[in-house]
Design an enzyme around this catalytic site. Structure first.
Site, mmCIF file in Angstrom:
data_model
loop_
_atom_site.group_PDB
_atom_site.id
_atom_site.type_symbol
_atom_site.label_atom_id
_atom_site.label_comp_id
_atom_site.label_asym_id
_atom_site.label_seq_id
_atom_site.Cartn_x
_atom_site.Cartn_y
_atom_site.Cartn_z
ATOM 1 N N LEU A 168 0.857 -1.361 -0.156
ATOM 2 C CA LEU A 168 -0.047 -0.121 0.150
ATOM 3 C C LEU A 168 0.916 1.467 0.048
ATOM 4 O O LEU A 168 0.630 1.913 0.622
ATOM 5 C CB LEU A 168 -1.056 -0.049 1.139
ATOM 6 C CG LEU A 168 -1.912 -1.142 1.355
ATOM 7 C CD1 LEU A 168 -2.852 -1.249 2.663
ATOM 8 C CD2 LEU A 168 -2.930 -1.336 0.229
ATOM 9 N N GLY A 169 1.997 1.164 -0.774
ATOM 10 C CA GLY A 169 3.009 2.357 -0.856
ATOM 11 C C GLY A 169 2.454 3.238 -1.934
ATOM 12 O O GLY A 169 1.243 3.546 -2.221
ATOM 13 N N GLY A 213 0.119 1.205 -4.674
ATOM 14 C CA GLY A 213 -1.046 0.338 -4.020
ATOM 15 C C GLY A 213 -2.094 1.516 -3.464
ATOM 16 O O GLY A 213 -3.087 1.307 -3.969
ATOM 17 N N GLU A 256 1.783 -4.954 -17.013
ATOM 18 C CA GLU A 256 1.988 -3.716 -17.859
ATOM 19 C C GLU A 256 2.490 -2.420 -16.875
ATOM 20 O O GLU A 256 3.160 -1.691 -17.702
ATOM 21 C CB GLU A 256 0.391 -3.033 -18.204
ATOM 22 C CG GLU A 256 0.624 -2.027 -19.095
ATOM 23 C CD GLU A 256 0.968 -2.222 -20.374
ATOM 24 O OE1 GLU A 256 2.091 -1.810 -20.572
ATOM 25 O OE2 GLU A 256 0.317 -2.865 -21.246
ATOM 26 N N ASP A 282 17.961 -0.621 -13.639
ATOM 27 C CA ASP A 282 16.613 -0.390 -13.567
ATOM 28 C C ASP A 282 16.108 -0.304 -15.209
ATOM 29 O O ASP A 282 14.910 -1.369 -15.472
ATOM 30 C CB ASP A 282 16.117 0.914 -13.063
ATOM 31 C CG ASP A 282 14.719 1.235 -13.121
ATOM 32 O OD1 ASP A 282 13.868 0.669 -12.503
ATOM 33 O OD2 ASP A 282 14.438 2.117 -13.995
ATOM 34 N N LYS A 308 13.668 -3.525 -17.280
ATOM 35 C CA LYS A 308 12.691 -3.339 -18.021
ATOM 36 C C LYS A 308 13.067 -3.780 -19.837
ATOM 37 O O LYS A 308 12.092 -4.312 -20.410
ATOM 38 C CB LYS A 308 12.365 -1.740 -18.210
ATOM 39 C CG LYS A 308 11.846 -1.276 -16.751
ATOM 40 C CD LYS A 308 11.988 0.440 -16.933
ATOM 41 C CE LYS A 308 11.706 0.682 -15.329
ATOM 42 N NZ LYS A 308 11.744 2.130 -15.332
ATOM 43 N N GLY A 349 5.511 7.238 -11.030
ATOM 44 C CA GLY A 349 4.374 7.843 -10.417
ATOM 45 C C GLY A 349 3.330 7.078 -10.007
ATOM 46 O O GLY A 349 3.100 6.040 -10.802
HETATM 47 N N1 NAP Z 1 6.567 4.060 -7.670
HETATM 48 C C1 NAP Z 1 6.745 4.187 -8.878
HETATM 49 O O1 NAP Z 1 6.707 5.125 -9.538
HETATM 50 C C2 NAP Z 1 6.531 2.769 -9.684
HETATM 51 C C3 NAP Z 1 6.496 2.795 -11.124
HETATM 52 C C4 NAP Z 1 6.765 1.629 -11.764
HETATM 53 C C5 NAP Z 1 6.751 0.293 -11.206
HETATM 54 N N2 NAP Z 1 6.980 0.524 -9.609
HETATM 55 C C6 NAP Z 1 6.877 -0.865 -8.808
HETATM 56 O O2 NAP Z 1 5.746 -1.014 -8.053
HETATM 57 C C7 NAP Z 1 6.172 -1.645 -6.956
HETATM 58 C C8 NAP Z 1 5.623 -0.939 -5.622
HETATM 59 O O3 NAP Z 1 6.516 0.089 -5.957
HETATM 60 P P1 NAP Z 1 6.076 1.377 -4.614
HETATM 61 O O4 NAP Z 1 6.998 2.857 -5.416
HETATM 62 O O5 NAP Z 1 4.557 1.491 -4.547
HETATM 63 O O6 NAP Z 1 6.813 0.877 -3.486
HETATM 64 P P2 NAP Z 1 6.446 1.481 -1.977
HETATM 65 O O7 NAP Z 1 6.125 2.876 -1.826
HETATM 66 O O8 NAP Z 1 8.019 1.490 -1.442
HETATM 67 O O9 NAP Z 1 5.693 0.448 -1.265
HETATM 68 C C9 NAP Z 1 5.833 -0.733 -0.962
HETATM 69 C C10 NAP Z 1 4.710 -1.428 -0.052
HETATM 70 O O10 NAP Z 1 4.828 -2.847 0.100
HETATM 71 C C11 NAP Z 1 4.859 -3.083 1.457
HETATM 72 N N3 NAP Z 1 5.664 -3.918 1.949
HETATM 73 C C12 NAP Z 1 6.920 -4.045 2.115
HETATM 74 N N4 NAP Z 1 7.378 -5.236 2.640
HETATM 75 C C13 NAP Z 1 6.355 -5.876 2.558
HETATM 76 C C14 NAP Z 1 5.948 -7.208 3.144
HETATM 77 N N5 NAP Z 1 7.036 -8.128 3.722
HETATM 78 N N6 NAP Z 1 4.645 -7.861 3.265
HETATM 79 C C15 NAP Z 1 3.550 -6.889 2.731
HETATM 80 N N7 NAP Z 1 3.880 -5.704 2.469
HETATM 81 C C16 NAP Z 1 5.201 -5.170 2.290
HETATM 82 C C17 NAP Z 1 5.225 -1.607 1.961
HETATM 83 O O11 NAP Z 1 4.513 -1.547 3.431
HETATM 84 P P3 NAP Z 1 4.478 -0.270 4.632
HETATM 85 O O12 NAP Z 1 3.698 0.787 3.721
HETATM 86 O O13 NAP Z 1 3.687 -0.959 5.649
HETATM 87 O O14 NAP Z 1 5.792 -0.025 4.695
HETATM 88 C C18 NAP Z 1 4.431 -0.872 1.348
HETATM 89 O O15 NAP Z 1 3.418 -0.332 1.303
HETATM 90 C C19 NAP Z 1 7.611 -2.220 -7.116
HETATM 91 O O16 NAP Z 1 7.705 -3.485 -7.713
HETATM 92 C C20 NAP Z 1 8.051 -1.232 -8.134
HETATM 93 O O17 NAP Z 1 9.224 -1.502 -8.565
HETATM 94 C C21 NAP Z 1 6.852 1.481 -8.981
#
Ligand code: NAP
Length: 442
Positions: free
Chosen positions: A12-13, A16, A131, A203, A207, A304
């Site tokens: 839920l980061g 999520g 995607e 990174d 991809k 984002g």
């Molecule tokens: N951010 C982007 O712009 C973006 C773009 C493309 C792809 N992605 C991909 O999307 C995915 C998520 O990225 P994000 O940026 O949303 O990451 P993030 O903000 O760091 O969020 C990660 C989430 O995972 C949770 N988490 C960590 N360890 C866990 C565990 N052991 N069990 C259950 N939950 C756990 C965290 O919980 P807590 O909140 O409680 O710490 C947090 O809610 C990654 O694979 C990333 O490569 C991200």
């Protein structure tokens, strides 16, 4: 309306939380488009007590992602935790082996285990959709998997990392150094505290590994990618590129050659007239060359929360409509082994920047080293550096190292490396030569 599609969201980061906001804002419209409601039934993250500003009333919380993945109340597991192993991997494996559809944005996981996970999904008759894992909000997976299915793809390339593109754009526009732009990117939240993964090209490579498999129908082979980051790019290179009609971009390129498939990530000189040269700041772009369609370029936000959630929602819609495609574009039993074309065999034009000692014969030595390696030069630019502040405002020449820029005609990587080694060995240059590959683009 058909029965609801029940989602379990792991993580839920940034992504999520955006996905849950998207479902709450556009869920009804999504349901109309899919012909069935889409409901959030379960979530998991690390910290249950954190206020995320999300309304999770009626949604079941799980402390363990794999347990959520196995829950009977979940049809689709959306993995948004991240990382090539650990909780993300356990969650995805548990979901697939329990016959649940999986959606993930996790390029690191897929680059490492994508083929095996695709096989498990196929055997279970479920989707493995991703995607969001390549270029965030740009629908490139769908484009390659579906829209371009009738083409034989010869090359796929793109700007796949917004952090690097932001740094290179600012270096060019404002004449700032790499270090200054990186510090700004970190301050603005575009770069991580440890930016290595972005700036050294890892990174982009993750991809690219997925794009290569989708484009060429081969197995994912992330370890076979030639990797060079942008930390060695100087303002002198950016300025020289500009004067020569190029811009410097960190490109990921996968290309069919006579000896196999090249996968390479490196700073690249692209003609200013090309579409890819005009992609500025944190934007991403992916270009595909197909034999029937010609060239297609997709541009958009590569990261984002909202942009990435938009791609996750498109994967949800496919599953809700019952559209289950093989994860890598073709059933895993017909994916070919990846045949690597060695980087030494790469052919193209090269930009070379030398810091040449101002000594008699230095130029002749460089010309000889180039000729010995069978390299023809398209242009040679020499700038005499002058010492400032000499008498009466007149400038005197510096008799130390002078920048010299060479642009080669098409040649091979082997030849260029041989020539540069020879030039260094002759002691006519003050620093290690800089070499940047030129990509032929229309
Ligand atoms: N951010 C982007 O712009 C973006 C773009 C493309 C792809 N992605 C991909 O999307 C995915 C998520 O990225 P994000 O940026 O949303 O990451 P993030 O903000 O760091 O969020 C990660 C989430 O995972 C949770 N988490 C960590 N360890 C866990 C565990 N052991 N069990 C259950 N939950 C756990 C965290 O919980 P807590 O909140 O409680 O710490 C947090 O809610 C990654 O694979 C990333 O490569 C991200």
């Amino acid at each position: 309306m058909a029965s609801a599609l029940r989602l379990g969201v792991a993580g839920l980061g940034t992504v999520g939380a955006s996905l849950i906001r998207l479902l709450s804002k556009n869920g009804d419209a999504l349901a109309r488009k899919c012909g069935r409601p889409v409901v959030l039934t379960a979530v998991t993250a690390r910290d249950k007590t954190r206020d995320r500003g999300l309304d999770l009333t009626g949604v079941t919380w799980f402390d363990d992602a794999a347990e959520m993945a196995r829950s009977a109340d979940v049809d689709v597991v959306v993995e948004l935790i991240g990382g090539a192993s650990g909780a993300a991997e356990a969650c995805v494996r548990a979901a697939l082996t329990s016959g649940k559809h999986v959606i993930t944005a996790n390029k690191a996981l897929l680059a490492a285990h994508g083929v095996e996970l695709a096989e498990i999904a196929e055997k279970a008759g479920v989707s493995l959709n991703y995607e969001a894992a390549v270029a965030g909000g740009i629908p490139i997976v769908k484009t390659l998997r579906e829209a371009m299915a009738g083409n034989s793809v010869t090359r796929v390339y793109g700007i796949l990392n917004g952090t690097c593109n932001y740094i290179l754009t600012r270096m060019e526009r404002e004449g700032l150094s790499f270090a200054e732009c990186l510090a700004d990117a970190q301050r603005l939240g575009y770069a991580e505290a440890d930016p290595t993964f972005d700036i050294e090209g890892n990174d982009t490579a993750h991809k690219l590994a997925l794009l290569t498999s989708l484009a060429f129908g081969c197995k994912i082979s992330a370890d076979d990618i030639y990797l060079e980051g942008i930390s060695s790019i100087t303002t002198a290179d950016i300025k020289a590129a500009d004067e020569l009609g190029y811009r410097i971009k960190l490109l990921g390129v996968a290309q069919v050659t006579e000896s196999g498939i090249e996968q390479r990530v490196h700073p690249t000189m692209v003609p200013k007239t090309s579409a890819i040269a005009r992609i500025d700041g944190v934007l991403n772009a992916v270009a595909v060359d197909g034999d029937f369609v010609g060239g297609v370029v997709l541009v958009g936000p590569g990261a984002g929360g909202n942009a990435t959630a938009s791609s996750v929602a498109s994967d949800i819609a496919d599953i809700a409509r019952g559209d289950i495609a093989p994860a890598l574009g073709a059933p895993s039993n017909v994916l070919t082994d990846y045949k690597r074309a060695g980087m030494r065999l790469h052919e193209g034009g090269y930009y070379i920047r030398l810091s040449v000692f101002d000594r008699p014969g230095a130029f002749a030595t460089i010309a000889r080293c180039m000729a010995d390696a069978d390299i023809s030069l398209e242009s040679i630019v020499q700038r005499r550096r002058r010492a400032p502040g000499s008498l009466n405002g007149a400038e005197t020449e510096v008799h130390e190292a002078q920048p010299v820029i060479l642009i080669t005609y098409e040649t091979s990587e082997t030849a260029v490396r041989q020539a540069l080694e020879a030039i260094e060995a002759k002691g006519v240059v003050a620093d290690r030569p800089q070499m940047i590959r030129i990509e032929k683009l229309s």
